[in-house]
Design an enzyme around this catalytic site. Structure first.
Site, PDB file in Angstrom:
ATOM      1  NE  ARG A 127      31.137  -7.197  27.212  1.00 13.14           N
ATOM      2  CZ  ARG A 127      30.604  -7.494  28.365  1.00 13.14           C
ATOM      3  NH1 ARG A 127      31.088  -8.488  29.076  1.00 13.14           N
ATOM      4  NH2 ARG A 127      29.585  -6.818  28.840  1.00 13.14           N
ATOM      5  CG  ASP A 142      29.193   0.315  26.672  1.00 13.65           C
ATOM      6  OD1 ASP A 142      30.242   0.980  26.525  1.00 13.65           O
ATOM      7  OD2 ASP A 142      28.885  -0.648  25.945  1.00 13.65           O
TER       8      ASP A 142
HETATM    9  C1  PRP Z   1      34.268  -3.065  27.330  1.00 12.55           C
HETATM   10  C2  PRP Z   1      35.374  -2.687  28.296  1.00 12.55           C
HETATM   11  C3  PRP Z   1      36.267  -3.886  28.253  1.00 12.55           C
HETATM   12  C4  PRP Z   1      35.301  -5.018  28.045  1.00 12.55           C
HETATM   13  C5  PRP Z   1      35.129  -5.766  29.321  1.00 12.55           C
HETATM   14  O1  PRP Z   1      34.681  -2.877  26.028  1.00 12.55           O
HETATM   15  O2  PRP Z   1      36.018  -1.493  27.947  1.00 12.55           O
HETATM   16  O3  PRP Z   1      37.232  -3.831  27.230  1.00 12.55           O
HETATM   17  O4  PRP Z   1      34.054  -4.434  27.637  1.00 12.55           O
HETATM   18  O5  PRP Z   1      34.353  -6.898  29.163  1.00 12.55           O
HETATM   19  P1  PRP Z   1      34.938  -8.365  29.349  1.00 12.55           P
HETATM   20  O6  PRP Z   1      35.768  -8.373  30.584  1.00 12.55           O
HETATM   21  O7  PRP Z   1      33.702  -9.214  29.499  1.00 12.55           O
HETATM   22  O8  PRP Z   1      35.719  -8.728  28.122  1.00 12.55           O
HETATM   23  P2  PRP Z   1      33.681  -2.999  24.782  1.00 12.55           P
HETATM   24  O9  PRP Z   1      33.745  -4.382  24.198  1.00 12.55           O
HETATM   25  O10 PRP Z   1      32.318  -2.519  25.167  1.00 12.55           O
HETATM   26  O11 PRP Z   1      34.329  -2.040  23.725  1.00 12.55           O
HETATM   27  P3  PRP Z   1      34.551  -0.452  23.795  1.00 12.55           P
HETATM   28  O12 PRP Z   1      35.659  -0.198  24.763  1.00 12.55           O
HETATM   29  O13 PRP Z   1      34.918  -0.114  22.387  1.00 12.55           O
HETATM   30  O14 PRP Z   1      33.262   0.203  24.213  1.00 12.55           O
HETATM   31  N1  URA Z   2      31.921  -3.528  29.513  1.00 14.63           N
HETATM   32  C1  URA Z   2      31.427  -2.351  29.962  1.00 14.63           C
HETATM   33  O1  URA Z   2      31.688  -1.283  29.392  1.00 14.63           O
HETATM   34  N2  URA Z   2      30.650  -2.373  31.064  1.00 14.63           N
HETATM   35  C2  URA Z   2      30.348  -3.512  31.704  1.00 14.63           C
HETATM   36  O2  URA Z   2      29.636  -3.461  32.724  1.00 14.63           O
HETATM   37  C3  URA Z   2      30.860  -4.723  31.213  1.00 14.63           C
HETATM   38  C4  URA Z   2      31.656  -4.697  30.121  1.00 14.63           C
END
Ligand code: PRP
Ligand code: URA
Length: 210
Positions: A103, A201
């Site tokens: 995201r 995160d």
């Molecule tokens: C994080 C998490 C979800 C998303 C949730 O991924 O693992 O996929 O954010 O957020 P949302 O419900 O608002 O869409 P991120 O985009 O940080 O990627 P990553 O898993 O590669 O760290």
């Molecule tokens: N993605 C994450 O990894 N953590 C949060 O709190 C929200 C989105």
């Protein structure tokens, strides 16, 4: 949509350690896997099985085995990968598909950078894994991939969810029969779109900052 929020002291205990900012990556990874295994018990409650006859050392008896087509497990990269092992431990014959979604930190909109899924998911039980259900954009995008390939039997498993994330998935799903299993329902989102109280995160805590 059916929403199941875990209610077990072991899950709450492990989530508490996961939330702690002092918990280092190796412990975080281990706990993510363990939590997934505990949540998998509920998520797979309706896994399809077929009758089979076996020979015990004493007699023949009837039992069950996981039916074909085998369940498809879909971790959302990156962070969902941390849950994969916890699921396949419980369902080793499951097949695995992948969706890579990230995201945008400013707009909070998801974008897809990878997808490796079977073309046809009709009749397939699908289990989507992502630790965080924040705005719901990423999980909704992944579930939409599955619907577009004909999936009608979808279960999503997240360690933490928010009311706004659940509403977003509910809107996408409409009257389809989708099950959402959560380790806990948190209060909501802060101004940066992070889950509160949350755990930060998830991808960074599992794998380090990219
Ligand atoms: C994080 C998490 C979800 C998303 C949730 O991924 O693992 O996929 O954010 O957020 P949302 O419900 O608002 O869409 P991120 O985009 O940080 O990627 P990553 O898993 O590669 O760290
Ligand atoms: N993605 C994450 O990894 N953590 C949060 O709190 C929200 C989105």
């Amino acid at each position: 949509m059916r929403v199941h929020i875990a209610d077990h002291p072991l899950i709450t205990h492990k989530l508490t350690v996961l939330r702690d900012a002092k918990t280092p990556s190796p412990v975080f990874r281990q706990l993510t896997e363990e939590l997934m295994t505990l949540l998998a018990y509920e998520a797979t409650r309706e896994v399809r099985v077929e009758e089979t006859e076996i020979q015990t050392p004493v007699t023949t008896t009837k039992g069950v085995r996981i039916a074909d087509p085998k369940p498809l497990v879909v971790p959302i990269l990156r962070a969902g990968l941390g849950m994969l092992e916890g699921m396949t431990k419980l369902v080793p014959t499951a097949e695995v598909g992948f969706v890579g979604i990230v995201r945008d930190e400013a707009t909070l909109k998801p974008s897809t950078y990878a997808e490796r899924l079977p073309e046809n998911l009709e009749g397939r039980q699908c289990f989507v894994l992502d630790p965080m259900l924040a705005t719901g954009g990423s999980l909704a995008a992944a579930i939409k991939f599955l619907f577009d390939r004909g999936a009608t039997d979808v279960t999503a498993v997240c360690l933490l969810g928010t009311p706004e994330g659940v509403r977003a998935i509910d809107t996408l799903v409409g009257d389809r029969d989708v099950k959402l299993v959560l380790g806990a329902m948190d209060d909501g989102l802060n101004e940066k779109g992070y889950i509160v109280p949350g755990l930060g995160d998830a991808g960074d805590r599992l794998y380090g900052t990219v």
